[in-house]
Design an enzyme around this catalytic site. Structure first.
Site, PDB file in Angstrom:
ATOM      1  CD  GLU A  62      10.177  57.149 -19.419  1.00  0.00           C
ATOM      2  OE1 GLU A  62      10.507  58.276 -18.986  1.00  0.00           O
ATOM      3  OE2 GLU A  62       9.866  56.194 -18.680  1.00  0.00           O
TER       4      GLU A  62
ATOM      5  CB  CYS B  77       6.948  48.917 -22.945  1.00  0.00           C
ATOM      6  SG  CYS B  77       5.629  49.611 -21.959  1.00  0.00           S
TER       7      CYS B  77
ATOM      8  CD  GLU C 164       8.043  44.769 -21.346  1.00  0.00           C
ATOM      9  OE1 GLU C 164       8.411  45.937 -21.629  1.00  0.00           O
ATOM     10  OE2 GLU C 164       7.459  44.483 -20.297  1.00  0.00           O
TER      11      GLU C 164
ATOM     12  CB  CYS D 181       2.051  47.295 -19.519  1.00  0.00           C
ATOM     13  SG  CYS D 181       2.303  47.601 -21.273  1.00  0.00           S
TER      14      CYS D 181
ATOM     15  CB  CYS E 295       4.109  44.648 -23.244  1.00  0.00           C
ATOM     16  SG  CYS E 295       5.000  46.203 -23.480  1.00  0.00           S
TER      17      CYS E 295
HETATM   18  N1  THU Z   1       7.773  50.023 -18.912  1.00  0.00           N
HETATM   19  C1  THU Z   1       8.346  49.093 -19.713  1.00  0.00           C
HETATM   20  O1  THU Z   1       9.232  49.394 -20.521  1.00  0.00           O
HETATM   21  N2  THU Z   1       7.922  47.818 -19.585  1.00  0.00           N
HETATM   22  C2  THU Z   1       7.041  47.388 -18.649  1.00  0.00           C
HETATM   23  O2  THU Z   1       6.746  46.207 -18.618  1.00  0.00           O
HETATM   24  C3  THU Z   1       6.433  48.335 -17.727  1.00  0.00           C
HETATM   25  C4  THU Z   1       6.706  49.756 -17.990  1.00  0.00           C
HETATM   26  C5  THU Z   1       8.257  51.407 -19.022  1.00  0.00           C
HETATM   27  C6  THU Z   1       7.327  52.385 -19.669  1.00  0.00           C
HETATM   28  C7  THU Z   1       7.795  53.684 -19.076  1.00  0.00           C
HETATM   29  O3  THU Z   1       8.889  54.163 -19.839  1.00  0.00           O
HETATM   30  C8  THU Z   1       8.325  53.299 -17.699  1.00  0.00           C
HETATM   31  O4  THU Z   1       8.517  51.900 -17.734  1.00  0.00           O
HETATM   32  C9  THU Z   1       7.392  53.657 -16.559  1.00  0.00           C
HETATM   33  O5  THU Z   1       6.112  53.203 -16.799  1.00  0.00           O
END
Ligand code: THU
Length: 160
Positions: A64, A73, A75, A112, A115
């Site tokens: 983040e 993310c 993935e 998401c 991704c």
């Molecule tokens: N996030 C992921 O890493 N992968 C997903 O499939 C959904 C969301 C992360 C992004 C962010 O750091 C946190 O989860 C909250 O959205």
């Protein structure tokens, strides 16, 4: 005019322990990756593990940023790491798992849209489906047999 419907095939497992052995190994690796996720804002720690045809496992986790959209993310961190290290290797499977410090996640965390689009790029490139497994901390696991099932009507290289 013709109304049409899409059917999306997928498989469910009642728990993580029901998964095949090679996938359980990927889950373990994805969970290890969770421990180094950087998620000070959402407290939602995601880990991903990619299995390549050469047997290598490449992991990633969410990273983040105080400027929220600059985060990434798990993935995409995992697939880009795999693609940069092993550009010619077929991607067989990806597993996504999660741990939140705010509440227990008891349903599968689906990738998401961005991704899905990113993963689809590599599926199209390699002309072979990528199996994707996603889960919560507890509860059922969902397996999709291909990114194209998760992202119908996708934009891909055929348009360019
Ligand atoms: N996030 C992921 O890493 N992968 C997903 O499939 C959904 C969301 C992360 C992004 C962010 O750091 C946190 O989860 C909250 O959205």
């Amino acid at each position: 005019m013709k109304e049409q419907h899409l059917k999306t095939p997928f498989t469910t497992y009642s728990s993580q322990s029901e998964l095949p052995e090679d996938v359980i190994r990927l889950v373990e690796k994805a969970k290890e990756a969770i421990s180094t996720a950087y998620a000070p804002y959402s407290h939602f720690h995601v880990g991903a593990a990619v299995l390549l045809a050469n047997g290598k496992i490449v992991v990633g986790n969410n990273q983040e940023n105080a400027a929220y959209p600059s985060g990434m993310c798990a993935e995409r961190v995992a697939i880009w790491s795999a693609a940069s290290r092993y550009p010619d290797e077929i991607v067989k499977k990806i597993v996504i798992t999660v741990k939140s410090s705010l509440k227990q996640v008891n349903k599968p965390v689906a990738p998401c849209g961005a991704c899905r689009q990113t993963l689809l790029e590599y599926e199209v490139k390699q002309k072979e489906p990528i199996e994707i497994y996603f889960m919560g901390e507890t509860g059922i696991v969902i397996q999709s047999h291909s990114l194209s099932d998760l992202l119908p009507f996708a934009f891909d290289q055929s348009y360019l």
